[in-house]
Write an enzyme that holds these catalytic residues in place. Structure first.
Site, short mmCIF file in Angstrom:
data_model
loop_
_atom_site.label_atom_id
_atom_site.label_comp_id
_atom_site.label_asym_id
_atom_site.label_seq_id
_atom_site.Cartn_x
_atom_site.Cartn_y
_atom_site.Cartn_z
N TYR A 1 0.86 -1.19 0.00
CA TYR A 1 0.00 0.00 0.00
C TYR A 1 0.89 1.24 0.00
CZ TYR A 1 -3.89 3.02 1.69
OH TYR A 1 -4.84 4.00 1.84
N CYS A 2 0.66 2.14 -0.96
CA CYS A 2 1.38 3.42 -1.04
C CYS A 2 2.88 3.17 -1.16
CB CYS A 2 1.01 4.28 0.16
SG CYS A 2 1.65 5.98 0.09
N ILE A 3 3.69 3.75 -0.27
CA ILE A 3 5.13 3.52 -0.34
C ILE A 3 5.46 2.05 -0.06
CG2 ILE A 3 5.59 4.09 2.09
CD1 ILE A 3 8.18 5.42 1.21
#
Length: 595
Positions: A328-330
């Site tokens: 998720y995300c980074i």
């Protein structure tokens, strides 16, 4: 009733008002001291004033270089004012039924109070502001001769300027605040200044009632055990809720910007609990909240000591040879890097991967680019060099500026002018539960991903001496993006399946970076789009996509089931090769930043 009696009856109200204003005066010294304390704290300011000033200097030079265009812009504003005055004159004369000359955008809650429409003066004030602010933003946006980075800065900070100057943000021009002051004899202002002092002393605007939540008590409550830990993470294995589970375990790699429990807020909106209820054996990484002792911890460390060690622990705990992973995300950026690293080394332990709002091509990386250029990174390196980390509140302030009306000014009005307590809201509690970033990791990430965009270039990035080439990733992937995402724009996320060579399913959800992901089926709040084809242009993909109502979670669950193996008896955390260390949510997630 005599005049004397009348005066006596009104006296208590006047006395209350006088007492309230005496309290306001008494609080001034404490307010001044708290303000000076915050003025000296530069750790949480997400931008350098000199950089912003230089951008607007370049803007001024370009505007003055074309006086004809500037005169045309001024004439356009004058015509807008004339149109507004003509519209208002008709309303004053009694003409009804006409649409407002300038209406707030859909979702703009600053002017929701009825007085902004029903009172002619406040309606004119509102529309004058909307006309002027939109003209200013368009004028700045249309200036020619600016490089892309400068244009992005002046557009962003112009929006900050016009948002700050909204009449809703000032006592004398907000009808709701004026009414509350009269009705409460000024008690709203007394409470408001108390809230302001408390926030200044604690370092930020209160967006929710922090006392209403506690990690492990009413957020992050899905039962489980910490079964592995090292200096960077704790690994949580969740207790099954089904008699049988799929053989292949699922590991979730969340971002280390904020904490993992965005995916486990309450049972009603917990992605983790939902996945457990579908029969998956779920593990999640709970990252450490680093202090200055982590200054030299690198992006490579987050891969080797982080994701790779977590993967090994999951396989030991379950006895399986392969696992599925969500980033998720980074966390997704790290996952893609790790997959390319593993592909180069013929490591096939990951069977299938899911990416949630994750960037790998940072060419058009959203509004965070405002804070990232060579000069700002140099200043940021100097700042982090002094304290060893990027203060988590600095990152939080940057994210809040992207939605300033919702995450800053609405609370200024509610907390300080209306004097109301912020309402309990689990999402905003999580949003304020900030985390630091190690200096070495964060500098590397911003410089090599955002500034140089090396991850998208085959072999340009090396991790542990291994060239990273996303095209060597051939396993199946599920890629989710969200349409209103300001942090990871969906058109940029669309590049991820194009840069890899495995079978990929791209799904676009409604809403933004968080709300579009945390969208449980029970609420059916936002829909999503699917398209089995992957044409080159994201707009073509969307034009040919099929719209669906409700949450994307079941679509992902169905995709994952076919890649999770046979059903086996449920696994209890801590009963396999790895013993339980402590109950979920563990201790790492409970470490908060100092005030």
């Amino acid at each position: 009733m005599t005049d004397q009696q009348s005066g006596s009856a009104e006296a208590p109200g006047h006395e209350t008002l006088a007492e309230n204003f005496q309290q306001l005066a008494a609080q001034s010294q404490r307010l001044y001291a708290a303000f000076l304390k915050q003025m000296g704290n530069t750790e949480t300011v997400p931008f350098d004033p000199a950089v912003v000033g230089n951008a607007f200097m370049q803007l001024s030079q370009q505007m003055l270089a074309n006086p004809q265009r500037l005169a045309e812009a001024q004439m356009a504003l004058w015509q807008e004012y004339m149109g507004l005055w003509q519209h208002w004159a008709k309303r004053v004369s009694g003409e009804t039924g006409a649409e407002p000359y300038a209406a707030p955008d859909k979702g703009d809650r600053r002017f929701k109070d009825a007085s902004w429409h029903e009172n002619q003066i406040f309606d004119l004030l509102k529309q004058s502001y909307l006309v002027t602010s939109r003209w200013l933003q368009k004028t700045v946006s249309d200036v020619e001769g600016l490089d892309e980075d400068t244009r992005l800065k002046v557009d962003f900070y112009t929006r900050q300027f016009v948002d700050a100057l909204s009449p809703s943000n000032f006592f004398h021009t907000n009808p709701e605040v004026l009414k509350a002051t009269v009705d409460s004899q000024g008690e709203n202002l007394v409470r408001g200044i108390e809230h302001l002092i408390e926030d200044l002393e604690h370092g930020g605007i209160s967006q929710t009632d922090f006392a209403a939540f506690e990690v492990g008590r009413n957020v992050a409550t899905t039962p489980g055990k910490v079964v592995f830990q090292n200096r960077l993470l704790q690994l949580i294995q969740y207790a099954p809720t089904t008699k049988e589970v799929f053989a292949r375990p699922l590991l979730i790699c969340p971002p280390w910007i904020n904490k993992y429990y965005i995916l486990d807020l309450t049972p009603e909106n917990s992605f983790i609990k939902w996945a457990v209820d579908q029969g998956f054996t779920v593990f999640v990484v709970s990252w450490v909240n680093p202090d200055d002792s982590y200054a030299k911890t690198s992006f490579e460390d987050y891969m080797t000591e982080g994701l790779l060690e977590a993967m090994g622990a999951v396989l030991r705990a379950t006895g399986e040879e392969k696992l599925n992973v969500v980033g998720y995300c980074i966390g997704g950026t790290l996952l893609s890097t790790t997959l390319a690293w593993m592909a180069e080394r013929n490591d096939d332990r990951i069977n299938a991967a899911t990416f949630l709002t994750s960037l790998v091509d940072f060419e058009n990386a959203g509004e965070l680019r405002v804070f990232i250029d060579e000069e700002q990174l140099r200043l940021l390196d100097e700042h982090m060099g002094d304290i060893g980390v990027l203060n988590g509140r600095r990152m939080a302030a940057a994210f809040n500026m992207m939605r300033a009306n919702d995450l800053i000014w609405s609370f200024v009005v509610n907390n300080y002018m209306l004097g109301r307590d912020p309402v309990p809201f689990d999402l905003l509690y999580w949003n304020a539960d900030a985390t630091n970033m190690p200096q070495a990791m964060h500098s590397y990430y911003l410089r090599n991903m955002y500034l140089k965009n090396l991850l998208a270039q085959p072999g340009a990035l090396k991790i542990d001496g291994t060239p990273i080439e996303l095209g060597k990733i051939t396993l199946p992937t599920y890629v989710l993006s969200t349409r209103e995402d300001h942090i990871a724009p969906w058109r940029s996320c669309y590049r991820l399946p194009q840069l890899m060579n495995g079978d990929s399913r791209f799904v676009l959800a409604q809403s933004g970076h968080v709300a579009g992901v945390v969208n449980p089926p029970s609420k059916a709040k936002y829909g999503y789009w699917t398209n089995d084809a992957l044409p080159d242009a994201p707009e073509t993909w969307l034009s040919q996509a099929e719209a669906h109502d409700g949450s994307w979670w079941p679509d992902w669950g169905q995709w994952l089931v076919s890649r999770s193996g046979d059903k086996i008896p449920a696994r209890e955390p801590g009963k396999g090769a790895l013993r339980a260390i402590e109950d979920a949510p563990g201790s790492y997630v409970k470490k908060k930043l100092a005030s």
